[in-house]
Design a protein around this motif. Structure first.
Motif, PDB file in Angstrom:
ATOM      1  N   LYS A 196      14.148   0.419  29.479  1.00 18.71           N
ATOM      2  CA  LYS A 196      15.102  -0.459  28.800  1.00 18.71           C
ATOM      3  C   LYS A 196      16.056  -1.061  29.804  1.00 18.71           C
ATOM      4  O   LYS A 196      16.120  -0.658  30.956  1.00 18.71           O
ATOM      5  CB  LYS A 196      15.907   0.344  27.776  1.00 18.71           C
ATOM      6  N   ARG A 252      22.036   0.796  30.925  1.00 19.23           N
ATOM      7  CA  ARG A 252      22.897   1.262  29.843  1.00 19.23           C
ATOM      8  C   ARG A 252      24.148   0.376  29.764  1.00 19.23           C
ATOM      9  O   ARG A 252      24.828   0.136  30.758  1.00 19.23           O
ATOM     10  CB  ARG A 252      23.318   2.703  30.163  1.00 19.23           C
ATOM     11  N   ARG A 281      14.977  12.413  19.730  1.00 17.90           N
ATOM     12  CA  ARG A 281      14.264  12.461  21.002  1.00 17.90           C
ATOM     13  C   ARG A 281      13.689  13.839  21.277  1.00 17.90           C
ATOM     14  O   ARG A 281      12.729  13.989  22.014  1.00 17.90           O
ATOM     15  CB  ARG A 281      15.193  12.026  22.135  1.00 17.90           C
ATOM     16  N   GLU A 310      10.276   2.511  19.020  1.00 19.55           N
ATOM     17  CA  GLU A 310       9.554   1.636  19.948  1.00 19.55           C
ATOM     18  C   GLU A 310       8.053   1.636  19.668  1.00 19.55           C
ATOM     19  O   GLU A 310       7.325   0.803  20.194  1.00 19.55           O
ATOM     20  CB  GLU A 310       9.866   2.052  21.395  1.00 19.55           C
ATOM     21  N   MET A 344       9.994  13.594  24.900  1.00 17.54           N
ATOM     22  CA  MET A 344       9.498  12.272  24.530  1.00 17.54           C
ATOM     23  C   MET A 344       9.971  11.228  25.533  1.00 17.54           C
ATOM     24  O   MET A 344      11.115  11.250  25.950  1.00 17.54           O
ATOM     25  CB  MET A 344      10.026  11.919  23.142  1.00 17.54           C
ATOM     26  N   GLN A 345       9.098  10.367  25.933  1.00 23.42           N
ATOM     27  CA  GLN A 345       9.453   9.300  26.865  1.00 23.42           C
ATOM     28  C   GLN A 345       9.912   8.064  26.102  1.00 23.42           C
ATOM     29  O   GLN A 345       9.316   7.672  25.110  1.00 23.42           O
ATOM     30  CB  GLN A 345       8.239   8.925  27.727  1.00 23.42           C
ATOM     31  N   LEU A 346      10.987   7.500  26.578  1.00 22.97           N
ATOM     32  CA  LEU A 346      11.429   6.246  25.980  1.00 22.97           C
ATOM     33  C   LEU A 346      10.898   5.130  26.838  1.00 22.97           C
ATOM     34  O   LEU A 346      10.756   5.271  28.047  1.00 22.97           O
ATOM     35  CB  LEU A 346      12.954   6.186  25.946  1.00 22.97           C
ATOM     36  N   LYS A 347      10.620   4.026  26.203  1.00 22.14           N
ATOM     37  CA  LYS A 347      10.122   2.911  27.010  1.00 22.14           C
ATOM     38  C   LYS A 347      11.266   2.384  27.878  1.00 22.14           C
ATOM     39  O   LYS A 347      12.435   2.543  27.533  1.00 22.14           O
ATOM     40  CB  LYS A 347       9.552   1.812  26.108  1.00 22.14           C
ATOM     41  N   ASP A 367      20.399   4.230  22.965  1.00 28.41           N
ATOM     42  CA  ASP A 367      19.391   4.893  23.810  1.00 28.41           C
ATOM     43  C   ASP A 367      18.467   5.763  22.974  1.00 28.41           C
ATOM     44  O   ASP A 367      18.112   6.877  23.368  1.00 28.41           O
ATOM     45  CB  ASP A 367      20.065   5.770  24.881  1.00 28.41           C
TER      46      ASP A 367
END
Lengths: 437, 304
Positions: free
Chosen positions: A6, A9, B253, B143, A1-4, B105
């Motif tokens: 950000k 960190r 995830r 998101e 899954m791709q995270l948008k 995260d």
């Protein structure tokens, strides 16, 4: 899954701060939304302090009457520190034995102040008492307890007591250490007392002739004491405590208002002299207490004390204290029974025979140094009431005690004095009304 | 407030005497044994405060439970695909979840609940097909929501689950209610997540934390003076296949369990919400749990 995508960190410390901020924002918002239905907490001066107040009435049969308000303030802080302050105001009035012996003839005494209007005469067969006894005492004390590790705590305190003829300062410090999973506590404490005496009319020269009234200005005495103790949790419902202590006083240890009758072999009072006590006293004592909760209604505390000093006084005290919670748990009664016995000081004598010279050079007819036993019967009733403001509860109590003292040893007395009550005991009552909130 | 009559069997209070000056008002909420400990001997006063706490717990449960069809959660689910406006309290919880999602995260995600359609942690060896998980993953991810407080749009097929923060949040809410009324020592404990205002006079609160590695009666005893403790663990719910234990802590995830997660993590913090979040995040860090907790500089107790 791709995270948008950000922001970079965050560092751990930064992340933690933001996490705290997020929690606070959530809970702060919650607090705001519930504000409307929260009753306002009281915000008085004594908020968070627990207040224990009492008014005591003490009356010795035919002698002293005392009225004594007491207040005790305590606060435990969130970090475990605690502070407590107490204050006492005593107002005493009435008659106090002056130490002279009951006689077949009337006896006239000058007042310690030397004022003619305060001179007093005791009727034949009556115990000589100074009827002008009047004193007030203010005492304040404070104590601070500081846990400095999870298992150690330090406590320091001070106390000041003031009367018009007596001023006393005591400081103390103690340290306690828990071990054995907090089932055992060892404690060690020291204290130091400084007293200053300024008796009315001056401090008599010990053993001097009463008629000569040889007096000095103020005198002092001071004491040091140490205590070592252990408290042990035996079972869930049984706690035992044992401690030993020693203290030593030095200085002017006489009661400046006490005199001793000098009598001849016919029993006639020929004069008086001021008492004369040693200028040192060392006391050692051992104390053992067991507290047991038998069930939800009944708990008991049994304590035993043994005390011995280098004046020859040895005493034993046994006290049984019951706390009985009544069925609905908002009331309890506490019966108390106390038994006390002491031997006389080596130099205690109710009178001095003029033919004899006291071998020790010391003498006192103060009945508190005589041989006696005493019983105290007490009963307390307490009723718990709803608290005020944010306080959980308050408690109203009434306590009554009856004290009865009986003298044990009698010394050989001239025949002429027989029939007089030379050893009048003492009966006293105490009634105390208390309110804790 | 939840009416007492509406589901009486669950909404029962029990008062227990735990010591000379210690009362517990016990009840059940959020499928957990809950209690309010009070330094008190007055039953009526204690019961009143205990009732307040219980009603708050039941209110939060009723409002956010995903198992009730009259909850806000159910209402949000019914309105998937529609832009709705939520109340202030719900908005603040979603805001909080949003910040946690960013800070972790994506590890902490209140949309991950749909994964339970694939994973049934019943102690069996029924490991889901990888395809089933792949099928669910598009429905996971905070998101993907449209969230502009207080307006929310939950895409079709997605779910919100406040279960991960609800209990700790309820503890803090109840704590605030009590703290506003009482300065004497108390402790609010909802199924092991707890918060106390200060020590009773006889010493710190003794808190028993279940040790999942042994039988359930064995407890680790901690001293708590004030502040909060929360415990997260995967002790009782797991799958076992070919000697591999699949714990119920799922990485949102990947859709798969977090490997080598500790059995249990207890964290101390000033609020229960914060403690609960830290313990949950520690679990989600799997083998790195201890390292994560050390980085946070919190007091913690970790059982591998």
């Amino acid at each position: 899954m791709q995270l948008k995508p950000k922001a970079p960190r965050p560092t751990p410390a930064n992340a933690r701060r933001r996490l705290i901020a997020a929690s606070c924002a959530l809970l702060g918002a919650a607090a705001r939304s519930q504000q409307a239905n929260v009753a306002p907490a009281d915000s008085g001066l004594l908020e968070d302090w627990s207040v224990d107040s009492a008014l005591a009435y003490y009356h010795e049969d035919g002698r002293i009457l005392a009225i004594e308000p007491v207040v005790n303030l305590a606060k435990v802080f969130a970090d475990g520190q605690s502070l407590n302050f107490n204050g006492t105001f005593d107002s005493l009035s009435g008659s106090s034995p002056n130490g002279a012996l009951t006689s077949h003839t009337a006896q006239t005494f000058a007042s310690p102040s030397g004022k003619a209007k305060h001179a007093y005469t005791t009727a034949p067969g009556q115990l000589p008492v100074d009827p002008n006894y009047q004193d007030t005492r203010i005492a304040v004390g404070g104590n601070w307890t500081l846990p400095f590790t999870r298992v150690d705590q330090l406590s320091v305190g001070a106390k000041v007591s003031d009367e018009h003829d007596f001023f006393s300062v005591t400081v103390n410090a103690s340290i306690a250490h828990d071990f054995n999973e907090k089932n055992t506590t060892l404690s060690f404490g020291i204290s130091n007392e400084f007293d200053s005496l300024s008796p009315i009319g001056g401090a008599p020269v010990p053993g001097s002739d009463y008629a000569l009234s040889q007096k000095n200005a103020g005198k002092t005495k001071d004491g040091v004491g140490a205590l070592i103790g252990v408290t042990q949790v035996m079972t869930r419902n049984w706690l035992t405590e044992f401690n030993v202590s020693v203290d030593r006083f030095k200085g002017y240890l006489n009661d400046p208002y006490k005199i001793t009758s000098i009598i001849d072999s016919a029993g006639n009072t020929t004069g008086y002299e001021f008492e004369s006590r040693p200028d040192q006293r060392t006391r050692k004592s051992a104390y053992w207490e067991n507290r047991v909760g038998w069930n939800q209604q009944l708990s008991t505390a049994l304590s035993l004390r043994y005390m011995t000093d280098d004046w020859g006084v040895r005493s034993d005290t046994a006290q049984l204290h019951l706390r009985w919670t009544l069925s609905n748990r908002d009331r309890y009664i506490e019966p108390t029974l106390r038994w006390y016995r002491q031997t006389a000081a080596d130099f205690y004598t109710p009178f001095i025979l003029s033919a004899t010279v006291p071998t020790t050079g010391f003498e006192s007819s103060d009945s508190r140094l005589g041989a006696f036993h005493a019983l105290t019967y007490g009963l307390k009733y307490a009723q718990k009431l709803p608290g005020l403001g944010s306080r959980a509860e308050s408690e109203f109590s009434v306590r009554a005690e009856y004290y009865q003292q009986t003298f044990n040893e009698r010394i050989a007395t001239p025949a002429a004095l027989q029939g007089l009550d030379l050893y009048p005991g003492l009966k006293a009552i105490l009634v105390q009304v208390g309110w804790r909130f | 407030m939840a009416g007492k009559a509406s589901n009486a069997p669950d909404e029962a209070l029990r008062v227990e005497v735990r010591g000379e000056n210690l009362l517990a008002v016990c009840f059940t909420a959020m499928a957990s044994p809950c209690e309010t400990l009070l330094s008190s001997t007055v039953d009526a006063a204690a019961l009143e405060l205990g009732t307040l706490v219980a009603q708050e717990a039941w209110r939060v449960e009723k409002k956010f439970s995903r198992y009730r069809n009259d909850s806000v959660t159910a209402w949000i689910h019914e309105n998937r695909g529609t832009r709705i406006e939520v109340d202030e309290e719900t908005a603040s919880l979603i805001d909080f979840a949003s910040q946690c999602f960013d800070l972790s995260d994506g590890l902490f995600d209140i949309t991950s609940g749909v994964l339970r359609y694939a994973w049934k942690f019943d102690g069996s060896d029924r490991i889901p097909e990888a395809a089933a998980i792949r099928h669910l993953l598009p429905l996971v991810g905070f998101e993907k929501l449209e969230w502009q407080s207080p307006r929310l749009l939950l895409p079709a097929g997605m779910e919100l689950d406040f279960g991960g923060i609800g209990k700790e949040y309820a503890v803090d809410r109840a704590y605030d209610l009590l703290a506003a009324r009482r300065s004497a020592p108390f402790l609010v404990n909802f199924g092991g997540d707890l918060r106390a205002n200060r020590s009773p006079s006889h010493g710190p609160w003794q808190v028993g934390i279940e040790r999942p590695d042994t039988d359930r009666t064995a407890k680790m005893i901690l001293d708590l003076e004030h502040g909060a403790l929360a415990t997260s663990g995967d002790s009782r719910r797991y799958l076992l296949k070919d000697g591999v234990r699949y714990g119920h802590i799922l990485d949102p995830r990947t859709g798969w369990p977090v490997w080598h997660a500790p059995r249990s993590v207890t964290v101390a913090a000033s609020s229960c919400t914060e403690a609960g979040l830290l313990s949950t995040l520690a679990l989600l860090h799997g083998a790195r749990a201890r390292e994560y907790l050390e980085e946070q500089g919190v007091r913690y107790w970790l059982l591998q």
